[in-house]
Design an enzyme around this catalytic site. Structure first.
Site, short mmCIF file in Angstrom:
data_model
loop_
_atom_site.label_atom_id
_atom_site.label_comp_id
_atom_site.label_asym_id
_atom_site.label_seq_id
_atom_site.Cartn_x
_atom_site.Cartn_y
_atom_site.Cartn_z
N SER A 44 71.97 39.02 -16.93
CA SER A 44 72.42 37.66 -17.23
C SER A 44 73.59 37.75 -18.20
O SER A 44 73.98 38.85 -18.60
CB SER A 44 71.29 36.81 -17.76
OG SER A 44 70.65 37.48 -18.81
N LEU A 45 74.13 36.62 -18.58
CA LEU A 45 75.36 36.64 -19.38
C LEU A 45 75.16 36.06 -20.76
O LEU A 45 74.37 35.13 -20.95
CB LEU A 45 76.44 35.80 -18.67
CG LEU A 45 76.99 36.35 -17.36
CD1 LEU A 45 77.82 35.28 -16.67
CD2 LEU A 45 77.84 37.59 -17.60
N LYS B 32 82.24 29.75 -13.14
CA LYS B 32 80.80 30.04 -13.17
C LYS B 32 80.12 28.97 -12.34
O LYS B 32 80.15 27.78 -12.68
CB LYS B 32 80.27 30.04 -14.60
CG LYS B 32 78.80 30.40 -14.68
CD LYS B 32 78.37 30.61 -16.13
CE LYS B 32 76.99 31.22 -16.24
NZ LYS B 32 75.92 30.41 -15.66
N CYS C 96 72.23 -17.14 -2.35
CA CYS C 96 72.18 -16.54 -3.69
C CYS C 96 73.59 -16.08 -4.06
O CYS C 96 74.25 -15.39 -3.28
CB CYS C 96 71.20 -15.37 -3.68
SG CYS C 96 71.23 -14.41 -5.19
N CYS D 100 69.20 -16.01 -8.62
CA CYS D 100 68.97 -17.38 -8.15
C CYS D 100 67.53 -17.83 -8.38
O CYS D 100 67.17 -18.95 -8.03
CB CYS D 100 69.31 -17.50 -6.67
SG CYS D 100 68.15 -16.63 -5.62
N LYS E 127 85.39 38.62 -17.55
CA LYS E 127 84.91 40.00 -17.37
C LYS E 127 86.04 40.98 -17.60
O LYS E 127 87.18 40.73 -17.17
CB LYS E 127 84.39 40.18 -15.94
CG LYS E 127 83.19 39.32 -15.62
CD LYS E 127 82.90 39.29 -14.12
CE LYS E 127 81.73 38.37 -13.83
NZ LYS E 127 81.56 38.08 -12.42
N CYS F 131 64.16 -13.55 -8.10
CA CYS F 131 65.53 -13.03 -8.10
C CYS F 131 66.16 -13.27 -9.48
O CYS F 131 66.12 -14.39 -9.99
CB CYS F 131 66.35 -13.72 -7.02
SG CYS F 131 68.10 -13.26 -7.08
N ASP G 153 84.10 20.79 16.98
CA ASP G 153 82.67 21.09 17.09
C ASP G 153 82.29 21.25 18.56
O ASP G 153 81.50 22.10 18.93
CB ASP G 153 81.82 19.93 16.52
CG ASP G 153 81.97 19.84 15.01
OD1 ASP G 153 82.71 20.68 14.44
OD2 ASP G 153 81.36 18.94 14.42
N ASP H 221 80.52 24.33 20.35
CA ASP H 221 79.21 24.20 21.00
C ASP H 221 79.22 24.69 22.44
O ASP H 221 78.27 25.31 22.90
CB ASP H 221 78.77 22.72 20.98
CG ASP H 221 78.38 22.28 19.59
OD1 ASP H 221 78.11 23.16 18.75
OD2 ASP H 221 78.35 21.06 19.35
S1 IVH Z 1 78.31 37.57 -13.47
C1 IVH Z 1 76.91 41.26 -14.97
N1 IVH Z 1 79.81 35.65 -12.51
O1 IVH Z 1 75.25 32.92 -13.91
C2 IVH Z 1 77.30 39.97 -14.49
N2 IVH Z 1 77.50 35.23 -12.84
O2 IVH Z 1 74.20 33.28 -16.59
C3 IVH Z 1 76.20 39.00 -14.29
N3 IVH Z 1 76.82 32.99 -12.16
O3 IVH Z 1 72.75 35.23 -13.08
C4 IVH Z 1 76.59 37.76 -13.64
N4 IVH Z 1 78.78 32.29 -11.47
O4 IVH Z 1 73.56 33.63 -11.27
C5 IVH Z 1 78.58 36.01 -12.89
N5 IVH Z 1 81.24 34.06 -11.64
C6 IVH Z 1 80.03 34.42 -12.02
C7 IVH Z 1 78.93 33.56 -11.92
C8 IVH Z 1 77.68 34.00 -12.36
C9 IVH Z 1 77.51 31.98 -11.62
C10 IVH Z 1 75.38 32.94 -12.51
C11 IVH Z 1 74.60 34.13 -12.03
C12 IVH Z 1 74.06 34.79 -13.26
C13 IVH Z 1 74.12 33.70 -14.27
C14 IVH Z 1 74.28 34.27 -15.64
#
Ligand code: IVH
Length: 670
Positions: free
Chosen positions: A79-80, A110, A419, A401, A280, A398, A30, A34
């Protein structure tokens, strides 16, 4: 520093930071960082028009914002779909393979945090946007720039969105909550909330202090020609982003299942929280053909881990008395299984926190447990009350005690030194790792020894005999002898361990080391003003040491005799103007003050925190206040940082040595 040197220094700093924050593999100290940082700051303040945009100095934010602007993502953030078991996984995989035949699945952790979209253009980070509703989010660019694992520039000129999760390490989450507890602020329920809350701070400096980490998981809008997700992600990691490390290409539901179980086992070993595994389709062409439903991609799914937050009910609150007498409330809940561990109790921190949460006996609560995150009640479901819930009363006596407790608000204390809880916990602490590290002398054994009347106070440990131990249940010859040997091995311990083991309130490992290097094993003869002058010692700590010494003088002596701790070896510094001198550092320096202090200690100086007659030098910066005035009043030699560096021939920021406008009485420059 020449312009070329400046450019090299910036590159060097970036390299240091990359190793530290992205690879988790520091290649410098560090202090070294710095010093170089200070040179770069100095050059930039004199040559503002030459500042390199991705110089590490450019991460630091300016004035707090009053709101965040809304901003559009270039492409939607999806979202998933969640999968919870093998059956659901089988179905999901089959839906894809029955159309596309052999498909490869890229699997990765995830991360549980807050999602963030980074837009890079012409190689520079131009915008960072929170997820929002997936189309419109908030512009948190200034905050994102403080996250060290987000590169400010990348080696790619096209416009591209890099997406990932902003997380906080479990360890940092606990530290933040400890700080908040001390300052009476409400606690973050879990690391996810802490990460999301920190990312959305209007004051960038707060975000910067939270040690957020960016874990990339995907690419949004782009014009890449790489045909597989796995190769695309490898390319992203190569741009300077963190690599999650646990990724794998699976070719069947069974393989995904196997990898999922491996990741579940590794879950606690990750520094951050994981809430599942993401699967995926690897081929971008197949992804495009599969397309999206209204909410989710058809080519990706989250295979969720069992929850680490569970609903349960508060049965009762018990009280624990620590070695310092502090009474801590502990929640006893209806047992719940969280990832294979039965959780029955959780810390409640203190009574103020109970009142803040409005927690009552009989309440439905959500409890969180994950590896190194201590089980805690994160939420009270007040909506489900039926009126039979009972308010939790602050204790007056307490629980061990029965003596009257001292209620200081956040802290409630038992003041009885004899105590039983205090005595037993002091012995447990004495033997623990950061103290005398006595193998085999854990909670249960200390309690057994105490209950058998063999140890009433610390010193009794050293008088234990083999016969005594053999008389205890479960103590065979070998175990007993090992314990006696371990106790004997504590003799000749390092001096700071001896001080730490005494368990003086407010004096932990760091303070014990400071006391030890300043006064050695005879720390108990030190004078108030000498202790007060020590780095990091405030009035509360000093009073605590003095009070402990006053009350326990005899005890310290007997323990010191029994332990014979070794005196610290003083390193001999080369001759220099600061050797053996007492120096105070005050005001803003070009590097963190701790760096200057470390330099002084290296030079053999004693760094003090307050100015007194005994001070030899005061090194002062821009906004020095009362310490500066006191030094002038007492006629102590005053030095600017630049003068200090000159005297030690350390490279400085180029300010002339005589720049100090005040000439101290006994200045070195007269
Ligand atoms: S993929 C099209 N990969 O989980 C793909 N999401 O429940 C969309 N997240 O909004 C997301 N780790 O914030 C993907 N390895 C990962 C992830 C991930 C965390 C979160 C992300 C997303 C949410 C979906």
């Amino acid at each position: 520093m020449t312009q070329t040197e400046y450019k090299t220094a910036v590159e060097q700093l970036k390299k240091y930071a990359y190793h530290y924050y992205v690879l988790d593999d520091p290649i410098t100290t560090d202090e070294e960082y710095d010093i170089l940082y200070h040179h770069v700051v100095a050059y930039e303040s004199a040559n503002a028009n030459e500042i390199i945009p991705d110089s590490p100095t450019q991460r630091v934010g300016d004035q707090p914002q009053d709101k965040f602007d809304k901003a559009n993502h270039l492409s939607r953030m999806w979202s998933l779909e969640d999968l919870f078991n093998k059956e659901e996984l089988d179905k999901w995989v089959e839906r894809i393979t029955k159309v596309y035949g052999d498909v490869k699945f890229y699997s990765e952790p995830k991360f549980d945090g807050a999602s963030l979209n980074l837009i890079y253009d012409e190689g520079r980070l131009v915008q960072a946007i929170t997820r929002g509703d997936g189309t419109l989010g908030e512009d948190v660019t200034q905050n994102a720039k403080t996250i060290q694992s987000i590169p400010l520039t990348i080696d790619y000129k096209g416009r591209i969105e890099i997406r990932g999760e902003v997380v906080i390490f479990k360890e940092d989450f606990e530290k933040i909550n400890e700080e908040r507890l001390k300052s009476g602020e409400s606690l973050f329920a879990n690391p996810r909330n802490a990460a999301a809350g920190s990312l959305r701070q209007l004051d960038t400096r707060i975000t910067a202090s939270r040690r957020l980490v960016f874990m990339p998981y995907g690419i949004g809008a782009n014009s890449l020609e790489i045909g597989n997700l796995s190769e695309r992600m490898a390319w992203v990691y190569g741009l300077g982003f963190r690599n999650p490390h646990m990724t794998h290409i699976c070719v069947s539901a069974d393989e995904i299942e196997t990898f999922y179980h491996e990741m579940r086992i590794a879950r606690d070993d990750f520094a951050m929280l994981l809430d599942g595994m993401v699967i995926k389709v690897d081929s971008i062409a197949v992804q495009d053909e599969l397309g999206y439903t209204v909410k989710n991609p058809r080519w990706a799914a989250a295979y969720k881990f069992p929850a680490i937050e569970k609903l349960t009910r508060l049965k009762e609150v018990i009280l624990q008395v620590g070695r310092s007498g502090v009474v801590t409330p502990v929640a006893i809940v209806e047992p719940v299984d969280i990832e294979g561990v039965t959780v029955e109790r959780s810390t409640l921190h203190n009574f103020d926190e109970i009142e803040r949460k409005d927690l009552r006996i009989g309440d439905k609560v959500i409890i969180l447990r994950s590896g190194d995150v201590i089980p805690k009640i994160v939420k009270v479901i007040t909506a489900d009350r039926n009126g039979s819930e009972i308010e939790i009363q602050r204790p007056h006596n307490c629980p061990v005690c029965n003596s009257e407790l001292l209620d200081e608000g956040a802290l409630i204390k038992c003041q009885n030194l004899d105590c039983e809880a205090r005595v037993v916990n002091s012995i447990i602490y004495f033997a623990s790792k950061p103290c005398l590290n006595i193998d085999g002398l854990g909670d249960k054994i200390v309690l057994a020894l105490h209950e058998a009347g063999l140890i009433r106070e610390l010193i009794d440990l050293f008088g234990l005999t083999l016969e005594q131990l053999l008389s205890l249940e479960g103590f065979k010859e070998k175990k007993s002898q090992n314990l006696l040997d371990a106790i004997q091995a504590a003799r000749g311990c390092e001096c700071w361990r001896f001080i730490n083991a005494l368990g003086i309130e407010h004096i932990g490992e760091v303070a014990s080391k400071t006391l030890c290097s300043a006064f050695g094993t005879a720390f108990d003869t030190a004078q108030r003003e000498d202790i007060l002058a020590l780095e990091g010692f405030g009035v509360e700590m000093v009073e605590s040491v003095l009070e402990f010494v006053r009350v326990n003088g005899l005890k310290i002596n007997t323990l010191r005799e029994a332990l014979s701790p070794v005196e610290p070896v003083k390193r001999v510094a080369v001759e220099n103007p600061f050797k053996d001198k007492t120096v105070v550092v005050t005001g803003a320096m070009s590097v963190p003050r701790d760096t200057i202090k470390a330099m002084l200690e290296e030079l053999g100086a004693k760094v003090a925190s307050s100015v007194s007659k005994k001070s030899d030098f005061v090194i002062y910066g821009e906004d020095a206040g009362s310490k500066y005035d006191k030094a002038v009043e007492l006629g102590i030699a005053l030095l600017t940082e630049s003068e200090f560096r000159q005297l030690t021939s350390l490279p400085d920021s180029g300010t002339p040595a005589q720049s100090s406008s005040i000439k101290p009485k006994n200045s070195l420059f007269d």
